[in-house]
Design an enzyme around this catalytic site. Sequence first.
Site, PDB file in Angstrom:
ATOM      1  N   TYR A   1       7.911  17.386 -12.970  1.00  0.00           N
ATOM      2  CA  TYR A   1       6.807  16.666 -12.091  1.00  0.00           C
ATOM      3  C   TYR A   1       5.631  15.810 -12.791  1.00  0.00           C
ATOM      4  CZ  TYR A   1       3.073  16.869  -8.254  1.00  0.00           C
ATOM      5  OH  TYR A   1       2.506  16.653  -7.236  1.00  0.00           O
TER       6      TYR A   1
ATOM      7  N   HIS B   1       7.940  -9.281  12.106  1.00  0.00           N
ATOM      8  CA  HIS B   1       9.442  -9.707  11.880  1.00  0.00           C
ATOM      9  C   HIS B   1      10.279  -8.632  11.381  1.00  0.00           C
ATOM     10  CE1 HIS B   1       7.240  -9.764   8.046  1.00  0.00           C
ATOM     11  NE2 HIS B   1       8.223  -9.944   7.396  1.00  0.00           N
TER      12      HIS B   1
ATOM     13  N   ASP C   1       0.259 -11.094  -8.531  1.00  0.00           N
ATOM     14  CA  ASP C   1       1.461 -10.337  -7.801  1.00  0.00           C
ATOM     15  C   ASP C   1       2.457 -10.827  -8.671  1.00  0.00           C
ATOM     16  OD1 ASP C   1       3.523 -10.205  -6.375  1.00  0.00           O
ATOM     17  OD2 ASP C   1       2.619 -10.684  -4.475  1.00  0.00           O
TER      18      ASP C   1
ATOM     19  N   ALA D   1       5.856  -9.952  -8.907  1.00  0.00           N
ATOM     20  CA  ALA D   1       7.206  -9.525  -8.563  1.00  0.00           C
ATOM     21  C   ALA D   1       8.305 -10.387  -9.124  1.00  0.00           C
ATOM     22  CB  ALA D   1       7.440  -9.638  -7.139  1.00  0.00           C
TER      23      ALA D   1
ATOM     24  N   LYS E   1      12.490  -6.577  -8.138  1.00  0.00           N
ATOM     25  CA  LYS E   1      13.033  -8.066  -8.371  1.00  0.00           C
ATOM     26  C   LYS E   1      13.296  -8.297  -9.902  1.00  0.00           C
ATOM     27  CE  LYS E   1      10.600  -8.525  -4.373  1.00  0.00           C
ATOM     28  NZ  LYS E   1       9.991  -7.504  -3.485  1.00  0.00           N
TER      29      LYS E   1
ATOM     30  N   PHE F   1       2.060 -13.127   0.401  1.00  0.00           N
ATOM     31  CA  PHE F   1       3.209 -12.871   0.967  1.00  0.00           C
ATOM     32  C   PHE F   1       2.942 -11.678   2.306  1.00  0.00           C
ATOM     33  CE2 PHE F   1       7.795 -11.035   1.424  1.00  0.00           C
ATOM     34  CZ  PHE F   1       8.447 -12.414   1.576  1.00  0.00           C
ATOM     35  N   ASP F   2       4.218 -11.455   2.792  1.00  0.00           N
ATOM     36  CA  ASP F   2       4.019 -10.837   4.018  1.00  0.00           C
ATOM     37  C   ASP F   2       3.143  -9.394   4.034  1.00  0.00           C
ATOM     38  OD1 ASP F   2       6.060  -9.595   3.047  1.00  0.00           O
ATOM     39  OD2 ASP F   2       7.285  -9.805   4.656  1.00  0.00           O
TER      40      ASP F   2
END
Length: 461
Positions: A73, A451, A216, A218, A259, A125-126
Site C-alpha cells: 500500500y 458524447h 498535457d 499524453a 498513450k 481536449f474533451d
Amino acid sequence: MSVKYFAEPFKIKMVEPIKILTREERLKKIQEADYNVFSLAAEDCYIDLLTDSGTGAMSADQWAGIMRGDESYSGSKSFYRLQESAKDIFGYAFIQPVHQGRAAEKVVMPILLGKGKVSISNMHFDTTRAHVEIAGARAVDCVVPEALDTESYAPFKGNMDNERLVKLIEEYGKENVGAIIITVTNNSAGGQPVSMKNIKETSEIAKKYGIKVVIDAARFAENCHFIKRREEGYEDKSIREIAKELFSYGDLFTMSSKKDAIVNIGGLVGVKEDADLFEKVKANTIPFEGFISYGGLAGRDLEALAIGLQEGVEEDFLKYRIGQMEYLSAKLTEAGIPHQTPAGGHAIFLDAKKLLPHIPYHEFPGQALTIELYLEAGIRGCDIGSYMLGNDPDTGVQLESQFEFTRLAVPRRVYTQSHLDVIVEALIEIKKRKDSLKGYEITWEPKILRHFTAKLQPLSK
C-alpha cells in the site's frame, strides 16, 4: 532501413481473434446503442479505432513486469521504479502517479483554476475542457490559423497562436488566467505537433505574466519525434534529449500514460521544482486517487508504466508508429478522402465538413461519418467536432467547433497494414454515396462530456 514506411520493429507472439458482423447485424447494434459508438460492445467492432488510450499491446518486458509488481500500500518497490523512470525522461523533481489522464486533471485543475478564472490552450481536449469547467473556469482555445486548413501543409499545425495568446491575457487580465496549457501533440487539431520554438515562446510569455504552464503530455514522445524530423537543429538530437528540453519550458505536466507509455491504465502528474505546489497535488491525490505511492493503480500497473515510458521513446518504435499514420494518409490522399494533413501522430482525422458539406454543424457531420463507417465495415471511430464540443456553459446553445472531424485513433502495436487498407477501401465506398448521408439529432444528453453517453437518432430529411 531505407524504406519510406518503417515496418513493425517487433514480432507478434500472441493474437486475439476478431469477427465482422453483417451489415444488417451492425445496423441493429448501432440502433440498440442509440447511434452512440461509445455504447457499442467492443466485440461488435471489427477494427476498433475509437481511441488509442489504453488500447495498445504491451510488450513481453511489460508483461514480465506485471508479475514483479509490488502491491504494498505504501512505498512499494514498483512506485520507486516508476519515480526513477519518469524522472529520467522528464527531468522533474516531483512525480505523482494517478489512474489516468483525467484523474491528473481532476487533481491539478482545482489548484490552478476557480470561478472567474480562464485556461488558455493551443486546444483543450474533451476531458481537459470538462475539468476546467468543473473547476468553475472557462476554457479558451488558441491554435494557429494554419490548423484550420486541413489540406494545406504546415509542419507544426498544433502550435499556440502566441500573438493572440498575448491579446487574450490582456483581455482577461493576467490575474484571471489560471493556466496556459500546451497540449502535445495537439489532439483536437488533428494530432498535430507543436514546435520547440513555439513551446519556448509560449513559456516566455507565461513567465512574463506570472502564469503557470501546464504541459498535457499524453503524446509527448510522438511530438518529440516530429520535432526531430521537422525542426531545424534537432535532427541529430535523441528523443530523450528533445523531451528534456520540451519539459524544461513547463511548470508541471498532466499525462494520460495510456498513450505514449503504452499501458492499459495509468497517468502522471509532474511538478518541475515547486515543492509547495506538489504538496497541494499530494493533498488532492489522497482523497481522489488513494495513497501517494500508488495513486489509484495496482503495483503491477506501476511496474508496467515504468517500463512503458522507456519503450515509448525508442526511435525505431516511433518511426514505425508515425509510419502507420503516413501510410494511411497517403492512401487516403490518393483516394481523394479529405483529412487533416500532414498526418498526425496517433490518428487520422477525416474532414467530415469537407466530405459532407450538406450536413450543418448542428447535425453533426463528424458523427454521421463515424456511424456510416461502422455500418460500412465495422470500423469504430469517433466524432471530434461540434457533437463532442457540446453546448455553451452559460447559454446552453450548441457550440460550433472549428473542426468537424471523424477521428480514427490507431492503437499502438495492434493493427497491421492490411487493416489500414480495409479502412481506405471502406471510405472509398462511403465517398461514392456521400451525398445521401443524413445528419443526427440528440434525443438525450448529460450536462458534461455528453458524447460518451448521449442518445441520438438519424434525421429523416
